[in-house]
Design an enzyme around this catalytic site. Structure first.
Site, PDB file in Angstrom:
ATOM      1  CE  LYS A   1     -71.431   2.828 -38.475  1.00  0.00           C
ATOM      2  NZ  LYS A   1     -70.220   3.662 -38.479  1.00  0.00           N
TER       3      LYS A   1
ATOM      4  CD  GLN B   1     -68.541   5.069 -35.652  1.00  0.00           C
ATOM      5  OE1 GLN B   1     -68.700   4.104 -36.392  1.00  0.00           O
ATOM      6  NE2 GLN B   1     -69.227   6.177 -35.795  1.00  0.00           N
TER       7      GLN B   1
ATOM      8  CG  ASP C   1     -66.262   3.975 -42.876  1.00  0.00           C
ATOM      9  OD1 ASP C   1     -67.499   4.113 -42.876  1.00  0.00           O
ATOM     10  OD2 ASP C   1     -65.571   3.901 -41.842  1.00  0.00           O
TER      11      ASP C   1
HETATM   12  N1  GUN Z   1     -68.370   8.667 -37.647  1.00  0.00           N
HETATM   13  C1  GUN Z   1     -69.453   9.321 -38.115  1.00  0.00           C
HETATM   14  N2  GUN Z   1     -69.831   8.815 -39.306  1.00  0.00           N
HETATM   15  C2  GUN Z   1     -68.970   7.817 -39.583  1.00  0.00           C
HETATM   16  C3  GUN Z   1     -68.838   6.900 -40.663  1.00  0.00           C
HETATM   17  O1  GUN Z   1     -69.595   6.907 -41.636  1.00  0.00           O
HETATM   18  N3  GUN Z   1     -67.812   6.010 -40.559  1.00  0.00           N
HETATM   19  C4  GUN Z   1     -66.961   5.991 -39.524  1.00  0.00           C
HETATM   20  N4  GUN Z   1     -65.982   5.088 -39.541  1.00  0.00           N
HETATM   21  N5  GUN Z   1     -67.043   6.818 -38.511  1.00  0.00           N
HETATM   22  C5  GUN Z   1     -68.045   7.728 -38.544  1.00  0.00           C
END
Ligand code: GUN
Length: 284
Positions: free
Chosen positions: A52, A96, A119
């Site tokens: 990211k 996350q 998200d």
């Molecule tokens: N863990 C796995 N996929 C995601 C996601 O799209 N967002 C977040 N915040 N955590 C994740």
């Protein structure tokens, strides 16, 4: 048969975001700022969070990554989120997942301001998707819709089957396919005669979290197969999806690989959501 190149599609989306962001310093005096919080050292999360940050760099988006110790109390994390909510210099906040067991994911998701929820997990953003009112859309489902569009697949009139019913992928992608005029069936690992259901699919989205669970017998000739899995092959230990790619690919008209399919699109959509948060704050 086409192998849908998620990396390529994601790269061109990120280029578009970068070109847009490049105009912001002159228009708004700053660039968007995404803050990502990781709690603990889950190996997959370490990789995702790093990717990211890399994507932000490629797009000219400012990134702050905050790493908190595994033992961080829930209230400390919530307080950190509240501080970021109030910070005018922060456009997007992402925590996350998964989180350590002593921290409530639901509380964390509710605490992130819905306007900064890149998200699309906040209950009010989820409601916006289901009620067709303005919202931030979850990244993986949006990415799947972009992959289908890039592969020239219009869901209208098609039969879509989604294996999986999570809040993050299964439910929202089913809703998006429905809104794109597909006829949608939700099923899951406990569905009786699952193969009978999946063999009806023109578009099969697999988000079950089980390595190679979809075999050739579960797929109709010419179907489009989207594999959201990110698993380890129990035999080889290698990264694989929920679909047995070698067996299934020859039957399909188009299929996503793992890795290099859905994953890169999730991150491209995260960049788009960050820009959306930034623009909404500047244009309101
Ligand atoms: N863990 C796995 N996929 C995601 C996601 O799209 N967002 C977040 N915040 N955590 C994740």
């Amino acid at each position: 048969m086409t192998i849908i190149d998620g990396k390529q599609i994601s790269a061109s989306l990120k280029e578009e975001v970068a070109a847009q962001v490049a105009t912001f310093p002159e228009k708004y005096g700053r660039v968007p700022h995404l803050t990502v919080i990781r709690v603990g050292e889950d190996p997959a999360s370490v990789v995702y969070v790093r990717n990211k940050a890399k994507a932000c760099e490629a797009c000219g988006i400012r990134n702050t990554t905050i790493v908190l110790d595994e033992s961080t109390p829930e209230e400390t994390l919530l307080e950190k989120i509240r501080t970021l909510n109030a910070d005018d210099g922060v456009d997007g906040i992402l925590v996350q997942l998964p989180l350590p067991a002593h921290i409530s994911e639901a509380k964390v998701i509710e605490t992130i301001a819905k306007e900064k929820d890149v998200d699309g997990f906040h209950p009010l953003n989820v409601a916006g998707l289901w009620q067709k009112t303005p919202h931030l859309a979850p990244c993986t489902p949006s990415g799947i819709m972009k992959l289908l569009a890039a592969a020239g697949v219009d869901p209208k009139g098609k039969r879509a089957v989604v294996i999986g019913r999570s809040n993050i992928v299964g439910l929202p992608v089913g809703k998006m396919l429905l809104d794109a005029n597909a006829t949608v069936t939700f099923c899951h690992t406990r569905t009786i005669n699952l193969a009978e259901v999946t063999r009806e699919a023109d578009i099969l989205v697999v988000a079950a979290g089980r390595a190679k669970m979809v075999g050739a017998d579960m797929v109709k000739d010419g179907a489009v197969v989207i594999d959201v899995g990110m698993d380890r092959d129990p035999q080889t230990g290698k990264l694989c999806g929920d679909v047995d790619f070698e067996a299934v690919a020859p039957k399909t008209s188009a299929i996503t690989p793992v890795p290099g399919g859905v994953g890169p699109l999730t991150i491209a959509c995260l960049m788009e959501n960050t820009v959306e948060c930034f623009l909404r704050r500047h244009n309101n």
